[in-house]
Design a protein around this motif. Sequence first.
Motif, mmCIF file in Angstrom:
data_model
loop_
_atom_site.group_PDB
_atom_site.id
_atom_site.type_symbol
_atom_site.label_atom_id
_atom_site.label_comp_id
_atom_site.label_asym_id
_atom_site.label_seq_id
_atom_site.Cartn_x
_atom_site.Cartn_y
_atom_site.Cartn_z
ATOM 1 N N ALA A 164 -2.493 0.338 2.561
ATOM 2 C CA ALA A 164 -1.562 -0.506 1.597
ATOM 3 C C ALA A 164 -0.783 -1.494 2.170
ATOM 4 O O ALA A 164 -0.720 -2.653 1.610
ATOM 5 N N LEU A 165 -0.089 -1.205 3.114
ATOM 6 C CA LEU A 165 0.954 -2.149 3.736
ATOM 7 C C LEU A 165 0.229 -3.127 4.467
ATOM 8 O O LEU A 165 0.342 -4.213 4.445
ATOM 9 N N THR A 166 -0.995 -2.475 5.216
ATOM 10 C CA THR A 166 -1.671 -3.666 5.867
ATOM 11 C C THR A 166 -2.247 -4.643 4.975
ATOM 12 O O THR A 166 -2.391 -5.951 5.150
ATOM 13 N N ILE A 167 -2.766 -4.306 3.745
ATOM 14 C CA ILE A 167 -3.494 -5.182 2.582
ATOM 15 C C ILE A 167 -2.399 -5.961 2.352
ATOM 16 O O ILE A 167 -2.417 -7.224 2.151
ATOM 17 N N ALA A 168 -1.077 -5.476 2.041
ATOM 18 C CA ALA A 168 -0.213 -6.312 1.580
ATOM 19 C C ALA A 168 0.250 -7.386 2.541
ATOM 20 O O ALA A 168 0.513 -8.512 2.357
ATOM 21 N N ARG B 71 1.138 1.958 -3.830
ATOM 22 C CA ARG B 71 1.735 0.516 -4.335
ATOM 23 C C ARG B 71 2.117 -0.005 -3.299
ATOM 24 O O ARG B 71 3.282 0.492 -2.789
ATOM 25 N N ALA B 72 1.882 -1.492 -2.737
ATOM 26 C CA ALA B 72 2.653 -2.051 -1.695
ATOM 27 C C ALA B 72 2.625 -3.416 -2.068
ATOM 28 O O ALA B 72 2.092 -4.062 -2.984
ATOM 29 N N SER B 73 3.885 -3.793 -1.387
ATOM 30 C CA SER B 73 4.088 -5.413 -1.598
ATOM 31 C C SER B 73 4.754 -5.893 -0.433
ATOM 32 O O SER B 73 5.413 -5.018 0.421
ATOM 33 N N VAL B 74 4.838 -7.260 -0.232
ATOM 34 C CA VAL B 74 5.583 -7.908 0.838
ATOM 35 C C VAL B 74 7.235 -7.971 0.568
ATOM 36 O O VAL B 74 7.430 -8.471 -0.465
ATOM 37 N N VAL B 75 7.903 -7.430 1.592
ATOM 38 C CA VAL B 75 9.444 -7.857 1.629
ATOM 39 C C VAL B 75 9.714 -9.338 2.014
ATOM 40 O O VAL B 75 10.486 -9.685 1.453
ATOM 41 N N THR C 79 7.588 7.184 0.539
ATOM 42 C CA THR C 79 7.751 5.896 0.875
ATOM 43 C C THR C 79 7.648 5.449 2.335
ATOM 44 O O THR C 79 8.091 6.298 3.086
ATOM 45 N N ALA C 80 7.216 4.060 2.198
ATOM 46 C CA ALA C 80 6.958 3.604 3.520
ATOM 47 C C ALA C 80 7.361 2.317 3.795
ATOM 48 O O ALA C 80 7.509 1.510 2.781
ATOM 49 N N GLN C 81 7.707 1.882 5.083
ATOM 50 C CA GLN C 81 7.898 0.470 5.409
ATOM 51 C C GLN C 81 7.121 0.088 6.770
ATOM 52 O O GLN C 81 7.209 1.072 7.676
ATOM 53 N N GLY C 82 6.469 -1.044 6.726
ATOM 54 C CA GLY C 82 5.991 -1.250 7.966
ATOM 55 C C GLY C 82 6.066 -2.925 8.415
ATOM 56 O O GLY C 82 6.257 -3.645 7.537
ATOM 57 N N THR C 83 5.800 -3.088 9.602
ATOM 58 C CA THR C 83 5.544 -4.546 10.084
ATOM 59 C C THR C 83 4.116 -4.556 10.322
ATOM 60 O O THR C 83 3.466 -3.863 11.199
#
Length: 142
Positions: free
Chosen positions: A62-66, A96-100, A126-130
């Motif tokens: 999800a992070l990667t797609i966002a 559910r993922a979105s761009v910060v 909950t996750a956060q990624g680069t």
Amino acid sequence: MENFLARTRAALDAQPFTRLLGASLASMDGKSIELSLPLRDDLKQQHGFAHGGVLSYLADNALTIAGAMGLGKGVLTSEFKINFLRPATGSSLLARASVVHAGKRQAVCRCDVFARDGDAEKLVATAQGTIVAVDDLPDAKA
């Protein structure tokens, strides 16, 4: 957006691990994405909860797609961190993922993973990624 949606679905369909787990793109609106996954018994750990690896898979994808949505390019995960908040039980999982923030070459994204049972949802991780842009990916089949 329609072209990105088709490319995203094709990318997920091309991932054997995604097919093995049974994940699918639930929604995408240009600002956020949702991945869903039926929570089968073979995806649970010994106590009957969703395995942490399954939650991590959902968050990572999800992070990667966002990130791809935010950067408008091919991407890879550079890193991500996940916090497991409570055991995940229910009939399905939803990420559910979105761009910060998105720059030219990388995007920082956030993802919340929910366990669902009917219409009820509980936040379980909950996750956060680069996410980093890549110009040319090597052909993995070559």
